[in-house]
Design a protein around this motif. Structure first.
Motif, PDB file in Angstrom:
ATOM      1  N   GLU A 202     -16.170   3.927  12.135  1.00 23.95           N
ATOM      2  CA  GLU A 202     -17.421   3.197  11.878  1.00 23.95           C
ATOM      3  C   GLU A 202     -17.135   1.834  11.260  1.00 23.95           C
ATOM      4  O   GLU A 202     -17.841   0.853  11.542  1.00 23.95           O
ATOM      5  CB  GLU A 202     -18.319   4.023  10.967  1.00 23.95           C
ATOM      6  CG  GLU A 202     -18.925   5.230  11.660  1.00 23.95           C
ATOM      7  CD  GLU A 202     -19.647   6.166  10.714  1.00 23.95           C
ATOM      8  OE1 GLU A 202     -20.680   6.729  11.122  1.00 23.95           O
ATOM      9  OE2 GLU A 202     -19.173   6.352   9.563  1.00 23.95           O
ATOM     10  N   ILE A 203     -16.107   1.753  10.408  1.00 24.88           N
ATOM     11  CA  ILE A 203     -15.734   0.456   9.838  1.00 24.88           C
ATOM     12  C   ILE A 203     -15.253  -0.480  10.945  1.00 24.88           C
ATOM     13  O   ILE A 203     -15.600  -1.666  10.973  1.00 24.88           O
ATOM     14  CB  ILE A 203     -14.657   0.630   8.756  1.00 24.88           C
ATOM     15  CG1 ILE A 203     -15.209   1.452   7.575  1.00 24.88           C
ATOM     16  CG2 ILE A 203     -14.161  -0.725   8.249  1.00 24.88           C
ATOM     17  CD1 ILE A 203     -14.164   1.817   6.536  1.00 24.88           C
ATOM     18  N   ARG A 204     -14.468   0.035  11.868  1.00 27.38           N
ATOM     19  CA  ARG A 204     -13.972  -0.787  12.982  1.00 27.38           C
ATOM     20  C   ARG A 204     -15.109  -1.321  13.853  1.00 27.38           C
ATOM     21  O   ARG A 204     -14.955  -2.353  14.511  1.00 27.38           O
ATOM     22  CB  ARG A 204     -13.019   0.029  13.856  1.00 27.38           C
ATOM     23  CG  ARG A 204     -11.675   0.336  13.222  1.00 27.38           C
ATOM     24  CD  ARG A 204     -10.707   0.920  14.244  1.00 27.38           C
ATOM     25  NE  ARG A 204      -9.493   1.396  13.611  1.00 27.38           N
ATOM     26  CZ  ARG A 204      -9.273   2.656  13.252  1.00 27.38           C
ATOM     27  NH1 ARG A 204     -10.209   3.581  13.496  1.00 27.38           N
ATOM     28  NH2 ARG A 204      -8.151   3.006  12.674  1.00 27.38           N
ATOM     29  N   ALA A 205     -16.233  -0.643  13.858  1.00 26.95           N
ATOM     30  CA  ALA A 205     -17.359  -1.048  14.705  1.00 26.95           C
ATOM     31  C   ALA A 205     -18.230  -2.120  14.055  1.00 26.95           C
ATOM     32  O   ALA A 205     -19.160  -2.628  14.694  1.00 26.95           O
ATOM     33  CB  ALA A 205     -18.211   0.179  15.056  1.00 26.95           C
ATOM     34  N   ILE A 206     -17.969  -2.477  12.798  1.00 26.31           N
ATOM     35  CA  ILE A 206     -18.753  -3.523  12.135  1.00 26.31           C
ATOM     36  C   ILE A 206     -18.492  -4.846  12.843  1.00 26.31           C
ATOM     37  O   ILE A 206     -17.353  -5.274  12.998  1.00 26.31           O
ATOM     38  CB  ILE A 206     -18.385  -3.614  10.643  1.00 26.31           C
ATOM     39  CG1 ILE A 206     -18.831  -2.333   9.911  1.00 26.31           C
ATOM     40  CG2 ILE A 206     -19.031  -4.847  10.000  1.00 26.31           C
ATOM     41  CD1 ILE A 206     -18.354  -2.249   8.468  1.00 26.31           C
ATOM     42  N   ALA A 207     -19.571  -5.497  13.266  1.00 27.54           N
ATOM     43  CA  ALA A 207     -19.422  -6.696  14.099  1.00 27.54           C
ATOM     44  C   ALA A 207     -19.899  -7.973  13.418  1.00 27.54           C
ATOM     45  O   ALA A 207     -19.821  -9.046  14.018  1.00 27.54           O
ATOM     46  CB  ALA A 207     -20.180  -6.500  15.412  1.00 27.54           C
ATOM     47  N   VAL A 208     -20.393  -7.885  12.191  1.00 24.61           N
ATOM     48  CA  VAL A 208     -20.917  -9.078  11.525  1.00 24.61           C
ATOM     49  C   VAL A 208     -19.784  -9.851  10.846  1.00 24.61           C
ATOM     50  O   VAL A 208     -18.722  -9.289  10.540  1.00 24.61           O
ATOM     51  CB  VAL A 208     -21.987  -8.700  10.482  1.00 24.61           C
ATOM     52  CG1 VAL A 208     -23.188  -8.049  11.160  1.00 24.61           C
ATOM     53  CG2 VAL A 208     -21.410  -7.778   9.404  1.00 24.61           C
ATOM     54  N   PRO A 209     -19.973 -11.162  10.600  1.00 29.81           N
ATOM     55  CA  PRO A 209     -18.974 -11.917   9.841  1.00 29.81           C
ATOM     56  C   PRO A 209     -18.712 -11.247   8.498  1.00 29.81           C
ATOM     57  O   PRO A 209     -19.645 -10.827   7.802  1.00 29.81           O
ATOM     58  CB  PRO A 209     -19.632 -13.288   9.660  1.00 29.81           C
ATOM     59  CG  PRO A 209     -20.633 -13.388  10.765  1.00 29.81           C
ATOM     60  CD  PRO A 209     -21.129 -11.989  10.986  1.00 29.81           C
ATOM     61  N   THR A 210     -17.449 -11.132   8.136  1.00 27.78           N
ATOM     62  CA  THR A 210     -17.079 -10.377   6.938  1.00 27.78           C
ATOM     63  C   THR A 210     -16.028 -11.135   6.132  1.00 27.78           C
ATOM     64  O   THR A 210     -15.050 -11.631   6.682  1.00 27.78           O
ATOM     65  CB  THR A 210     -16.536  -8.990   7.307  1.00 27.78           C
ATOM     66  OG1 THR A 210     -17.532  -8.254   8.015  1.00 27.78           O
ATOM     67  CG2 THR A 210     -16.129  -8.205   6.070  1.00 27.78           C
ATOM     68  N   LEU A 211     -16.248 -11.188   4.830  1.00 28.46           N
ATOM     69  CA  LEU A 211     -15.277 -11.731   3.884  1.00 28.46           C
ATOM     70  C   LEU A 211     -14.798 -10.604   2.993  1.00 28.46           C
ATOM     71  O   LEU A 211     -15.608  -9.853   2.430  1.00 28.46           O
ATOM     72  CB  LEU A 211     -15.909 -12.823   3.015  1.00 28.46           C
ATOM     73  CG  LEU A 211     -15.052 -13.345   1.853  1.00 28.46           C
ATOM     74  CD1 LEU A 211     -13.848 -14.122   2.372  1.00 28.46           C
ATOM     75  CD2 LEU A 211     -15.892 -14.220   0.921  1.00 28.46           C
ATOM     76  N   VAL A 212     -13.487 -10.461   2.865  1.00 28.77           N
ATOM     77  CA  VAL A 212     -12.899  -9.499   1.938  1.00 28.77           C
ATOM     78  C   VAL A 212     -12.136 -10.296   0.883  1.00 28.77           C
ATOM     79  O   VAL A 212     -11.318 -11.153   1.216  1.00 28.77           O
ATOM     80  CB  VAL A 212     -11.945  -8.521   2.648  1.00 28.77           C
ATOM     81  CG1 VAL A 212     -11.390  -7.500   1.655  1.00 28.77           C
ATOM     82  CG2 VAL A 212     -12.651  -7.810   3.800  1.00 28.77           C
ATOM     83  N   ILE A 213     -12.435 -10.034  -0.387  1.00 31.80           N
ATOM     84  CA  ILE A 213     -11.763 -10.714  -1.503  1.00 31.80           C
ATOM     85  C   ILE A 213     -10.925  -9.691  -2.249  1.00 31.80           C
ATOM     86  O   ILE A 213     -11.437  -8.646  -2.667  1.00 31.80           O
ATOM     87  CB  ILE A 213     -12.777 -11.359  -2.463  1.00 31.80           C
ATOM     88  CG1 ILE A 213     -13.642 -12.390  -1.726  1.00 31.80           C
ATOM     89  CG2 ILE A 213     -12.062 -12.023  -3.635  1.00 31.80           C
ATOM     90  CD1 ILE A 213     -14.752 -12.990  -2.582  1.00 31.80           C
ATOM     91  N   GLY A 214      -9.637  -9.992  -2.420  1.00 29.34           N
ATOM     92  CA  GLY A 214      -8.755  -9.059  -3.117  1.00 29.34           C
ATOM     93  C   GLY A 214      -7.740  -9.777  -3.971  1.00 29.34           C
ATOM     94  O   GLY A 214      -7.547 -10.991  -3.857  1.00 29.34           O
ATOM     95  N   HIS A 215      -7.116  -9.019  -4.857  1.00 30.72           N
ATOM     96  CA  HIS A 215      -6.019  -9.568  -5.643  1.00 30.72           C
ATOM     97  C   HIS A 215      -5.075  -8.447  -6.065  1.00 30.72           C
ATOM     98  O   HIS A 215      -5.416  -7.266  -6.025  1.00 30.72           O
ATOM     99  CB  HIS A 215      -6.511 -10.354  -6.857  1.00 30.72           C
ATOM    100  CG  HIS A 215      -7.383  -9.581  -7.815  1.00 30.72           C
ATOM    101  ND1 HIS A 215      -6.959  -8.468  -8.502  1.00 30.72           N
ATOM    102  CD2 HIS A 215      -8.661  -9.796  -8.205  1.00 30.72           C
ATOM    103  CE1 HIS A 215      -7.937  -8.037  -9.280  1.00 30.72           C
ATOM    104  NE2 HIS A 215      -8.983  -8.813  -9.110  1.00 30.72           N
ATOM    105  N   ASP A 216      -3.901  -8.828  -6.481  1.00 33.81           N
ATOM    106  CA  ASP A 216      -2.884  -7.879  -6.938  1.00 33.81           C
ATOM    107  C   ASP A 216      -3.034  -7.674  -8.443  1.00 33.81           C
ATOM    108  O   ASP A 216      -3.998  -8.130  -9.050  1.00 33.81           O
ATOM    109  CB  ASP A 216      -1.491  -8.417  -6.585  1.00 33.81           C
ATOM    110  CG  ASP A 216      -0.511  -7.297  -6.249  1.00 33.81           C
ATOM    111  OD1 ASP A 216      -0.756  -6.152  -6.661  1.00 33.81           O
ATOM    112  OD2 ASP A 216       0.488  -7.583  -5.576  1.00 33.81           O
ATOM    113  N   HIS A 217      -2.058  -6.980  -9.058  1.00 40.11           N
ATOM    114  CA  HIS A 217      -2.041  -6.735 -10.510  1.00 40.11           C
ATOM    115  C   HIS A 217      -3.290  -5.977 -10.963  1.00 40.11           C
ATOM    116  O   HIS A 217      -3.909  -6.302 -11.976  1.00 40.11           O
ATOM    117  CB  HIS A 217      -1.904  -8.050 -11.284  1.00 40.11           C
ATOM    118  CG  HIS A 217      -0.671  -8.823 -10.946  1.00 40.11           C
ATOM    119  ND1 HIS A 217       0.572  -8.498 -11.461  1.00 40.11           N
ATOM    120  CD2 HIS A 217      -0.481  -9.872 -10.120  1.00 40.11           C
ATOM    121  CE1 HIS A 217       1.472  -9.342 -10.966  1.00 40.11           C
ATOM    122  NE2 HIS A 217       0.859 -10.169 -10.151  1.00 40.11           N
TER     123      HIS A 217
END
Length: 267
Positions: A202-217
């Motif tokens: 279902e996640i793979r089927a998401i078709a809208v523009p998407t921003l993912v924000i991540g960081h380490d530590h």
């Protein structure tokens, strides 16, 4: 000024501020509207809606058996319907990212674009990185706040956080001073053991523009989870920023810059 929305007899606080591009943006577990306001950019002009989820911020708990990511997502959708917000950019931090992900899958008409910031879940329920929240919640349910804090500070979990993710530790230690500690502990245990209720397919089927924000530590909000979500969603872009534990000012500035740039493409 916060407003109040009532659903199923539970009073829920929310912030509806600004005018422009509609953005529904949710806080993390134990957080509130101020957590979102701290990292939300001034530009482009937006109408930002943030619901303080049950048991958090100024919102009531309601029935404890209803404390779940699914319920919180339903509350957000009900509020958006009640105040007549149409399709919107939907996002959030940590638990808020899980709510946004759930809405993108189960209420796709609501979501015109998606922001997953510092995600703590991909698709699996009760991921190992949420264990510290469950530990704190269990202690609050069984001990006085003072004894619970003492036991937590002496635990292997706290020792690992102190060594590898001090910002996580500081956030968790703040939970021992919350009102209604046993009830708040129940909330922590419930959400730490929950999940967004979506599959990888279902996640793979998401078709809208998407921003993912991540960081380490960060042992709770793992960069690997942000990378996994960015890899699953075909339209996703990953923005890697400085961790709060390294430089809080840089974290805030870079978070705002990533989100502002993404929203500018949608305005």
């Amino acid at each position: 000024m916060k407003k109040t929305f009532s659903r199923d007899g539970v009073d829920l606080a929310y912030q509806d501020v600004g005018a422009g591009l509609p953005v529904i943006f949710q806080h993390g577990l134990g957080g509130d509207e101020a957590q979102v306001a701290d990292v939300f950019p001034d530009l482009p002009p937006t109408r930002r809606l943030t619901l303080e989820c049950r048991g958090q911020g100024g919102s009531g708990y309601g029935p404890v058996e209803r404390l779940s990511i699914a319920t919180f997502a339903e509350d957000v959708e009900a509020l958006a319907e009640a105040i007549r917000i149409g399709p919107a950019v939907v996002g959030g931090i940590s638990m808020g990212a899980a709510l946004a992900l759930r809405l993108a899958v189960h209420k796709p008409a609501r979501v015109r674009a998606l922001v997953l910031a510092r995600p703590a879940w991909v698709s699996q329920a009760a991921p190992a990185n949420m264990k510290p929240y469950a530990v704190v919640g269990d202690l609050l349910m069984r001990h006085s706040p003072e004894d619970a804090r003492r036991l937590f500070d002496g635990s292997p979990v706290a020792a690992e956080l102190a060594r590898l993710a001090p910002d996580n530790l500081s956030s968790l230690q703040g939970f021992f001073t919350r009102p209604d500690p046993a009830l708040f502990g129940r909330l922590l245990v419930a959400i730490a053991g929950d999940g967004p209720g979506v599959s990888d397919a279902e996640i793979r089927a998401i078709a809208v523009p998407t921003l993912v924000i991540g960081h380490d530590h960060d042992l709770v909000h793992r960069l690997a989870d942000a990378q996994a979500l960015a890899g699953l969603i075909p339209s996703a872009r990953l923005c890697t920023i400085t961790a709060k534990s390294q430089d809080r000012v840089a974290y805030r500035q870079e978070f705002r810059a990533c989100l502002s740039e993404f929203l500018e493409t949608l305005a």
